[in-house]
Design a protein around this motif. Structure first.
Motif, PDB file in Angstrom:
ATOM      1  N   GLY A  57     -29.873 -19.768  -3.901  1.00  0.00           N
ATOM      2  CA  GLY A  57     -28.700 -19.123  -4.610  1.00  0.00           C
ATOM      3  C   GLY A  57     -27.701 -19.049  -3.795  1.00  0.00           C
ATOM      4  N   ILE A  58     -26.432 -18.288  -4.205  1.00  0.00           N
ATOM      5  CA  ILE A  58     -25.215 -17.978  -3.369  1.00  0.00           C
ATOM      6  C   ILE A  58     -25.294 -16.840  -2.798  1.00  0.00           C
ATOM      7  N   ILE A  59     -25.255 -16.627  -1.374  1.00  0.00           N
ATOM      8  CA  ILE A  59     -25.125 -15.555  -0.440  1.00  0.00           C
ATOM      9  C   ILE A  59     -23.477 -15.412  -0.163  1.00  0.00           C
ATOM     10  N   ALA A  60     -23.444 -14.019  -0.133  1.00  0.00           N
ATOM     11  CA  ALA A  60     -21.907 -13.414   0.289  1.00  0.00           C
ATOM     12  C   ALA A  60     -22.148 -12.247   1.099  1.00  0.00           C
ATOM     13  N   TYR A  61     -21.332 -12.404   2.234  1.00  0.00           N
ATOM     14  CA  TYR A  61     -21.506 -11.086   3.108  1.00  0.00           C
ATOM     15  C   TYR A  61     -20.162 -10.714   3.747  1.00  0.00           C
ATOM     16  N   ASN A  62     -19.793  -9.421   3.369  1.00  0.00           N
ATOM     17  CA  ASN A  62     -18.660  -8.659   4.021  1.00  0.00           C
ATOM     18  C   ASN A  62     -18.905  -7.961   5.232  1.00  0.00           C
ATOM     19  N   ALA A  63     -18.322  -8.541   6.385  1.00  0.00           N
ATOM     20  CA  ALA A  63     -18.358  -7.991   7.494  1.00  0.00           C
ATOM     21  C   ALA A  63     -17.013  -7.573   8.255  1.00  0.00           C
ATOM     22  N   SER A  64     -16.300  -6.964   7.414  1.00  0.00           N
ATOM     23  CA  SER A  64     -14.929  -6.569   7.676  1.00  0.00           C
ATOM     24  C   SER A  64     -15.035  -4.990   7.994  1.00  0.00           C
ATOM     25  N   GLY A  65     -14.233  -4.576   9.138  1.00  0.00           N
ATOM     26  CA  GLY A  65     -14.377  -3.470   9.781  1.00  0.00           C
ATOM     27  C   GLY A  65     -13.969  -2.111   9.100  1.00  0.00           C
ATOM     28  N   TRP A  66     -14.444  -1.143   9.423  1.00  0.00           N
ATOM     29  CA  TRP A  66     -13.769   0.155   8.822  1.00  0.00           C
ATOM     30  C   TRP A  66     -13.017   0.611   9.996  1.00  0.00           C
ATOM     31  N   SER A  67     -12.261   1.799   9.444  1.00  0.00           N
ATOM     32  CA  SER A  67     -11.264   2.615  10.422  1.00  0.00           C
ATOM     33  C   SER A  67     -11.987   3.536  11.271  1.00  0.00           C
ATOM     34  N   PRO A  68     -11.537   4.066  12.188  1.00  0.00           N
ATOM     35  CA  PRO A  68     -12.525   4.965  12.923  1.00  0.00           C
ATOM     36  C   PRO A  68     -12.393   6.425  12.090  1.00  0.00           C
ATOM     37  N   LYS A  69     -13.506   7.395  12.546  1.00  0.00           N
ATOM     38  CA  LYS A  69     -13.634   8.555  11.497  1.00  0.00           C
ATOM     39  C   LYS A  69     -12.442   9.413  12.129  1.00  0.00           C
ATOM     40  N   ARG A  70     -11.855   9.310  13.235  1.00  0.00           N
ATOM     41  CA  ARG A  70     -10.609  10.191  13.363  1.00  0.00           C
ATOM     42  C   ARG A  70      -9.416   9.539  13.357  1.00  0.00           C
ATOM     43  N   LEU A  71      -9.432   8.518  12.402  1.00  0.00           N
ATOM     44  CA  LEU A  71      -7.946   8.189  12.029  1.00  0.00           C
ATOM     45  C   LEU A  71      -7.486   9.250  11.010  1.00  0.00           C
ATOM     46  N   ASN A  72      -6.082   9.533  11.452  1.00  0.00           N
ATOM     47  CA  ASN A  72      -5.388  10.552  11.013  1.00  0.00           C
ATOM     48  C   ASN A  72      -3.848  10.311  10.640  1.00  0.00           C
ATOM     49  N   VAL A  73      -3.633   8.959  10.404  1.00  0.00           N
ATOM     50  CA  VAL A  73      -2.120   8.812  10.103  1.00  0.00           C
ATOM     51  C   VAL A  73      -1.958   8.632   8.602  1.00  0.00           C
ATOM     52  N   GLU A  74      -0.830   8.968   8.038  1.00  0.00           N
ATOM     53  CA  GLU A  74      -0.713   8.791   6.610  1.00  0.00           C
ATOM     54  C   GLU A  74      -0.314   7.199   6.449  1.00  0.00           C
ATOM     55  N   LYS A  75       0.447   6.733   7.650  1.00  0.00           N
ATOM     56  CA  LYS A  75       1.218   5.447   7.370  1.00  0.00           C
ATOM     57  C   LYS A  75       0.877   4.806   8.844  1.00  0.00           C
ATOM     58  N   ILE A  76       0.431   3.500   8.818  1.00  0.00           N
ATOM     59  CA  ILE A  76       0.310   2.820  10.243  1.00  0.00           C
ATOM     60  C   ILE A  76       1.583   2.434  10.650  1.00  0.00           C
ATOM     61  N   PRO A  77       2.131   2.871  11.911  1.00  0.00           N
ATOM     62  CA  PRO A  77       3.432   3.059  12.238  1.00  0.00           C
ATOM     63  C   PRO A  77       3.953   1.735  12.551  1.00  0.00           C
ATOM     64  N   SER A  78       3.117   0.672  13.127  1.00  0.00           N
ATOM     65  CA  SER A  78       3.701  -0.497  13.726  1.00  0.00           C
ATOM     66  C   SER A  78       2.268  -1.753  13.731  1.00  0.00           C
ATOM     67  N   VAL A  79       2.915  -2.712  13.830  1.00  0.00           N
ATOM     68  CA  VAL A  79       2.042  -3.947  13.816  1.00  0.00           C
ATOM     69  C   VAL A  79       0.974  -3.901  15.054  1.00  0.00           C
ATOM     70  N   ARG A  80       1.225  -3.340  15.973  1.00  0.00           N
ATOM     71  CA  ARG A  80       0.435  -3.549  17.318  1.00  0.00           C
ATOM     72  C   ARG A  80       0.205  -2.007  17.694  1.00  0.00           C
ATOM     73  N   ASP A  81       0.261  -1.068  16.704  1.00  0.00           N
ATOM     74  CA  ASP A  81      -0.048   0.052  17.265  1.00  0.00           C
ATOM     75  C   ASP A  81      -1.592   0.404  17.414  1.00  0.00           C
ATOM     76  N   PRO A  82      -2.105   1.347  18.289  1.00  0.00           N
ATOM     77  CA  PRO A  82      -3.592   1.493  18.451  1.00  0.00           C
ATOM     78  C   PRO A  82      -4.261   2.022  17.308  1.00  0.00           C
ATOM     79  N   SER A  83      -3.513   2.565  16.192  1.00  0.00           N
ATOM     80  CA  SER A  83      -4.159   2.847  15.139  1.00  0.00           C
ATOM     81  C   SER A  83      -4.405   1.680  14.258  1.00  0.00           C
ATOM     82  N   THR A  84      -4.047   0.497  14.463  1.00  0.00           N
ATOM     83  CA  THR A  84      -4.381  -0.731  13.463  1.00  0.00           C
ATOM     84  C   THR A  84      -5.887  -1.181  13.759  1.00  0.00           C
ATOM     85  N   VAL A  85      -6.465  -0.846  14.949  1.00  0.00           N
ATOM     86  CA  VAL A  85      -7.766  -1.135  15.403  1.00  0.00           C
ATOM     87  C   VAL A  85      -8.883  -0.841  14.521  1.00  0.00           C
ATOM     88  N   VAL A  86      -9.477  -1.555  13.923  1.00  0.00           N
ATOM     89  CA  VAL A  86     -10.758  -1.019  13.041  1.00  0.00           C
ATOM     90  C   VAL A  86     -12.031  -1.621  13.657  1.00  0.00           C
TER      91      VAL A  86
END
Length: 470
Positions: A57-86
């Protein structure tokens, strides 16, 4: 059959098949090589998805990352800000495939990538181009990549050592001394991550979305992937009967752009991590989509055309579509142990998709599979937000205009970027022209099986090749 965006990766995949490996063995070998030689597109600091057809049959797997437990921003400030790392999920996907489907030893399959990282490889055209355009990058990135030009030798010895550790047990990426070193390296560059973010992370087997287009059964990855956007677009195109017009008829292109706007509106409103929100309404129901088509919109939207890499591999029994990414070229640019980390958190927006701890953002990665009678297709691409548009056009060329799958990939494409329509010069359209063949309309790899005949296609808009295995 193997088709990838890089000739070395294709060669390695073919060699694994010829050594008796199956498509899953080859997929992990290919994925690892791409992580080394195309570090601007993907790697151990990024994520991945798999959609595969097997005898069971068909197999599908999602290995997309989640944000850190301590993420505390209401909006991601910029493209390469450290808060963008999941938390990166690619190695978790390797672990899943290794434990469930591989027949070869993992250390054997990863050996080519380990060797390339340790001994060096020639910087390719695309990698050199992206390096030259990268600016304001973190120091950890610059120490490795800055100034590298096409044909230079690039060695990633620390990455080689990490791959050796993973080759013994992929779980060591998420809970070992290596994890501590990675977390410390990320913390020192402003990423608010802790050991438990890695240790608790797990990708998941998911149920593919199912739809249809003109007699073909379609499958796509479910949310948080934007796969549903492709299926919505194709179903609305079927309802509107866009195939009755010539492929480069201005009326057809405008009709498809209107359809894309509606599908992207739905995506931006409804698609996020399903653990946080899932729409009650069936977004793919024909009645609903007919209603949507009567409500044309002039919404403003912005499309990102960012780096990713997709490949397909078949062993005659299994057909595997595999996509991996950092999001933007070189992701966040934050680099630890020669591993470039993603900026996938930039995919967070507002509403249901707002940033929250341990949440996966709306994800641009998706893979399209189509079946009818004794034939099947897997279509995927590098293309960021444009992926649903690209998948739609390639499948329509194949289904609506009778092109073989290689011609369907080669044929000229247009893209809607939110405020303008661009098209390759080979289309006779009154919009903004691009070059004759350009990766600005995406880079597609595809695989077709009809009975026991396989056709693999690598987009001429890249450095990729498709090769059969003996």
């Amino acid at each position: 059959m193997v088709s990838t965006q890089n000739y070395i990766a294709t060669y390695v995949g073919v060699k694994i098949l010829e050594q008796g490996g199956n498509a899953f063995d080859a997929a992990i070998g290919i994925s690892a090589v791409l992580s080394v030689v195309m570090p601007h597109t993907s790697g151990l600091g990024g994520d991945g998805f798999l959609l595969a057809k097997t005898p069971e049959g068909i197999i599908a797997y999602n290995a997309s990352g989640w944000s850190p437990k301590r993420l505390n921003v209401e909006k991601i400030p910029s493209v390469r800000d450290p808060s963008t790392v999941v938390i990166p999920g690619l190695v978790d996907l390797w672990d899943f495939v290794y434990r469930q489907y591989m027949t070869m030893d993992l250390s054997e399959v990863l050996r080519p990538a380990i060797s390339l990282a340790a001994n060096g490889f020639y910087v390719g055209r695309e990698l050199a181009k992206v390096i030259s355009k990268s600016n304001n990058m973190p120091r950890s990135w610059s120490e490795i990549f800055e100034g590298k030009r096409m044909g230079d030798i690039l060695k990633l010895r620390e990455l080689s050592e990490v791959l050796k550790i993973i080759s013994k047990d992929p779980k060591d990426f998420y809970e070992s001394k290596l994890t501590e070193e990675i977390v410390n390296g990320l913390n020192s560059q402003g990423v608010n991550v802790e050991l438990s973010d890695f240790a608790d992370f797990k990708g998941e087997v998911v149920k593919p979305l199912k739809s249809s287009y003109r007699g073909y059964t379609l499958y796509e990855l479910p949310p948080n992937s934007q796969g549903i956007t492709t299926l919505e677009s194709l179903k609305m195109a079927e309802i509107q009967e866009t195939w009755k017009l010539r492929f480069d008829d201005t009326k057809r292109v405008k009709e498809l752009v209107n359809i894309f706007i509606l599908a992207y509106e739905d995506r931006n409103k409804f698609v996020t991590d399903p653990r946080f929100y899932y729409p009650e309404e069936d977004l793919l129901s024909e009645e609903r989509l007919k209603r949507r088509l009567s409500s044309y919109s002039a919404s403003e939207m912005k499309m990102n055309t960012k780096d990713t890499t997709f490949f397909v591999v078949s062993d005659g029994e299994n057909e595997v579509g595999f996509i991996q990414s950092l999001f933007f070229p070189f992701g966040s640019g934050i680099t630890v142990k020669n591993i470039v980390f993603n900026n996938r958190g930039y995919g967070f927006t507002e509403g249901h998709n707002k940033p929250e701890p341990r949440k996966r953002p709306l994800h641009t990665l998706s893979i399209l599979m189509a079946e009818k009678d004794d034939e099947s297709l897997i279509i995927g691409c590098a293309g960021g937000d444009l992926r649903p548009q690209i998948h739609t056009q390639v499948l329509q060329y194949y289904v609506d205009y009778g092109l073989e799958i290689d011609d369907a990939v080669y044929y000229p494409r247009f893209v809607f970027l939110g405020d303008r329509i661009f098209h390759e010069k080979r289309m006779n359209l009154p919009f903004q022209e691009l070059d004759f063949f350009t990766n600005e309309v995406g880079v597609v790899q595809a695989l077709k099986r009809k009975k026991d005949i396989y056709i693999g296609v690598a987009d001429p808009r890249s450095e990729g090749v498709a090769l059969p295995a003996n």
